[in-house]
Design an enzyme around this catalytic site. Structure first.
Site, PDB file in Angstrom:
ATOM      1  N   ARG A 180     -33.835  20.527  13.156  1.00  0.00           N
ATOM      2  CA  ARG A 180     -33.354  21.729  12.469  1.00  0.00           C
ATOM      3  C   ARG A 180     -32.820  22.700  13.508  1.00  0.00           C
ATOM      4  NH1 ARG A 180     -36.427  26.872  10.205  1.00  0.00           N
ATOM      5  NH2 ARG A 180     -34.579  27.857   9.331  1.00  0.00           N
ATOM      6  N   HIS A 228     -29.408  32.248  10.839  1.00  0.00           N
ATOM      7  CA  HIS A 228     -30.713  32.512  11.447  1.00  0.00           C
ATOM      8  C   HIS A 228     -30.561  33.827  12.238  1.00  0.00           C
ATOM      9  CE1 HIS A 228     -34.710  30.518  12.591  1.00  0.00           C
ATOM     10  NE2 HIS A 228     -34.739  31.703  13.179  1.00  0.00           N
ATOM     11  N   GLU A 269     -35.480  33.150   6.366  1.00  0.00           N
ATOM     12  CA  GLU A 269     -36.406  34.282   6.239  1.00  0.00           C
ATOM     13  C   GLU A 269     -35.725  35.603   5.889  1.00  0.00           C
ATOM     14  OE1 GLU A 269     -38.482  34.173   9.978  1.00  0.00           O
ATOM     15  OE2 GLU A 269     -39.818  32.588   9.321  1.00  0.00           O
ATOM     16  N   ASN A 284     -41.636  28.595   5.594  1.00  0.00           N
ATOM     17  CA  ASN A 284     -42.113  28.911   6.942  1.00  0.00           C
ATOM     18  C   ASN A 284     -43.491  29.539   6.811  1.00  0.00           C
ATOM     19  OD1 ASN A 284     -39.644  28.064   7.815  1.00  0.00           O
ATOM     20  ND2 ASN A 284     -38.993  30.016   8.680  1.00  0.00           N
ATOM     21  N   TYR A 297     -46.940  30.796   8.832  1.00  0.00           N
ATOM     22  CA  TYR A 297     -47.618  31.103  10.096  1.00  0.00           C
ATOM     23  C   TYR A 297     -49.042  31.616   9.887  1.00  0.00           C
ATOM     24  CZ  TYR A 297     -43.330  30.152  12.582  1.00  0.00           C
ATOM     25  OH  TYR A 297     -42.242  29.500  13.103  1.00  0.00           O
ATOM     26  N   GLU A 346     -40.814  25.602   9.164  1.00  0.00           N
ATOM     27  CA  GLU A 346     -41.360  26.121  10.425  1.00  0.00           C
ATOM     28  C   GLU A 346     -42.869  26.243  10.304  1.00  0.00           C
ATOM     29  OE1 GLU A 346     -39.876  29.831  12.032  1.00  0.00           O
ATOM     30  OE2 GLU A 346     -37.819  29.285  11.495  1.00  0.00           O
TER      31      GLU A 346
END
Ligand code: IFM
Length: 457
Positions: A77, A121, A166, A296, A298, A356
């Site tokens: 990616r 991005h 995002e 994504n 985290y 991610e």
């Protein structure tokens, strides 16, 4: 314990983005992006760091693709730099910029690595920011022009596309909090307008992609987090609903349901006045139907009611008390299971990819010439196991991209946090696979993980 096998065809990969790794900031006609400008604004980025050189990936494509192949990835990616293609955000596409990605795609395919390409991005052309950036509705048209040029050149060979990475970060951190480019310390309406135009431009680009008749899949990547309350009180429960609406549902619902969540429209209108940048028909236009959702993940968010604060809630700094990464983020693999299971429940029929997940550490080159990162190996193992649990519970998870392929420019924090499974010596730009690189190669090639850790490097 026995190894856990992932479904056949499960796609394993590593992820990066253009500004974070490419460097070559002024070559082959590349124009200025908001991050070039932000990095040059004194006091914005730790240590005055910039992406001018970054990992110099622009000049090392062949060896970097060779390294990806050695790590056994099924997909890589990466993102296209918007200002390599449209240096001032409009006009004729820059052929030399397109040539670079054309070559990258071909090199990947030669090694049997499927490209997964993100269009945005975060590197909006500065010229578009000067005209209002994402708060301006015209940026929707500019993004569509950019997307059309990239699809036309690469659409025959790229099987998977992501419109935006995002949008919450772009809108909230960039146009309200001012801690990411373009660094606008604005207000909630500015962030909501930016988010809305991101949603609209997503819908437009998806339609353009399909109109061009390409064979691949297209989706969007959102930063998402499971939420919980710090207590069982009604007020804290309400805080969870609102915070989840602000972080998750405001971004999920327009692209997956064609509408903004009613409770959040009421809440935001009460705070910010009429959301008149949303015109009739807009919300439906944002939902062009996606082929997959990129997730994504985290860390989770633990919240409490905070009636004195503008939004009415706050996220607890201490989280749920778990261990922390070098960036202070909580390590909570179970949150990934919860998140994926919730998405499968709320949006059935939408294939999911973890686009991610990874961990920032202060890795060091050891005297033996290696980089030993047992914390990253354990982090990734636990998160892979968590993803496997979500699949077992019914989530249609199709693949998993680790952030990141190599250490890189971590935005306002500069180069100190290291996310890569490959260490970058910023003095020489030499790449040194960490122990975690050997770990992921094992998992990727076996399509399985051992929860007890026998597969560590
Ligand atoms: O480095 C970033 C990436 O660009 C977007 N998602 C989060 C990562 C870690 O902060």
């Amino acid at each position: 314990m026995d190894e856990l096998r992932f479904p056949d065809g499960f796609l394993w990969g590593l992820a990066t983005s253009a500004y974070q790794i490419e460097g070559a900031a002024r070559e082959d006609g590349r124009g200025e992006s908001v991050w070039d400008r932000y990095c040059r604004t004194p006091g914005r980025v730790a240590g005055g760091a910039t992406g001018d050189v970054a990992c110099d990936h622009y000049h090392r494509v062949d060896s970097d693709v060779g390294l990806l192949a050695e790590l056994g990835v099924g997909s890589y990616r990466f993102s296209v730099s918007w200002t390599r293609i449209l240096p001032t955000g409009t006009g004729a596409p820059n052929g030399r910029g397109l040539d670079f990605y054309d070559r990258l795609v071909d090199r990947l395919l030669e090694r049997d690595i499927a490209p997964t390409v993100t269009l945005n991005h975060w590197d909006l052309p500065q010229a578009l920011q000067d005209a209002g950036g994402w708060t301006a509705r015209a940026t929707v048209d500019r993004f569509d022009e950019y997307a059309a040029a990239v699809f036309a050149r690469l659409g025959d060979r790229v099987p998977r596309w992501i419109t935006h990475n995002e949008p919450w970060c772009i809108a909230v951190l960039g146009y309200w909090r001012g801690v990411h480019a373009p660094g606008v310390a604005g207000d909630l309406p500015a962030a909501l307008a930016a988010a809305h135009h991101l949603h609209l431009s997503h819908g437009r680009a998806v339609r353009t992609y399909r109109e061009q008749g390409h064979p691949g899949a297209i989706g969007i990547t959102l930063s998402l987090a499971p939420h919980s309350a710090c207590s069982g009180s009604d007020a804290d429960g309400e805080a969870v609903r609102l915070s989840d609406g602000y972080f998750n549902r405001w971004f999920l619902d327009p692209v997956l349901r064609g509408r903004y969540p009613d409770d959040m429209v009421r809440h935001f209108s009460g705070l910010a006045g009429p959301l008149d940048f949303i015109r009739p028909g807009d919300a439906a236009a944002a939902d062009a139907g996606i082929d997959f959702l990129g997730v994504n993940y985290y860390q989770p968010r633990v919240v409490r009611a905070a009636p004195g604060q503008y939004l009415g809630w706050e996220v607890l700094d201490e989280g749920s008390g778990g261990p922390r990464t070098a960036m202070g983020w909580e390590i909570a693999p179970g949150g990934l299971t919860d998140l994926l299971v919730r998405l499968a429940r709320d949006h059935p029929g939408t294939p999911l990819f973890v686009t991610e997940n990874g961990v920032a550490l202060e890795d060091r080159l050891s005297d033996d010439g290696a980089v030993h990162d047992p914390v990253r190996v354990a982090f990734l193992r636990d998160h892979f196991v968590a993803a496997h649990r979500a699949i077992a519970a019914g989530a249609d998870l199709r693949g998993y991209f680790v952030w990141s392929f190599m250490d890189n420019f971590e935005w306002a924090l500069g180069y100190r946090p290291r996310f890569g499974v490959v260490y970058v010596d910023y003095g020489t730009l030499r790449r040194i696979p960490k122990d975690s690189a050997r770990f992921v190669r094992e998992v990727f090639t076996r399509n399985a993980v051992r929860p007890d850790g026998d597969d560590s490097a």
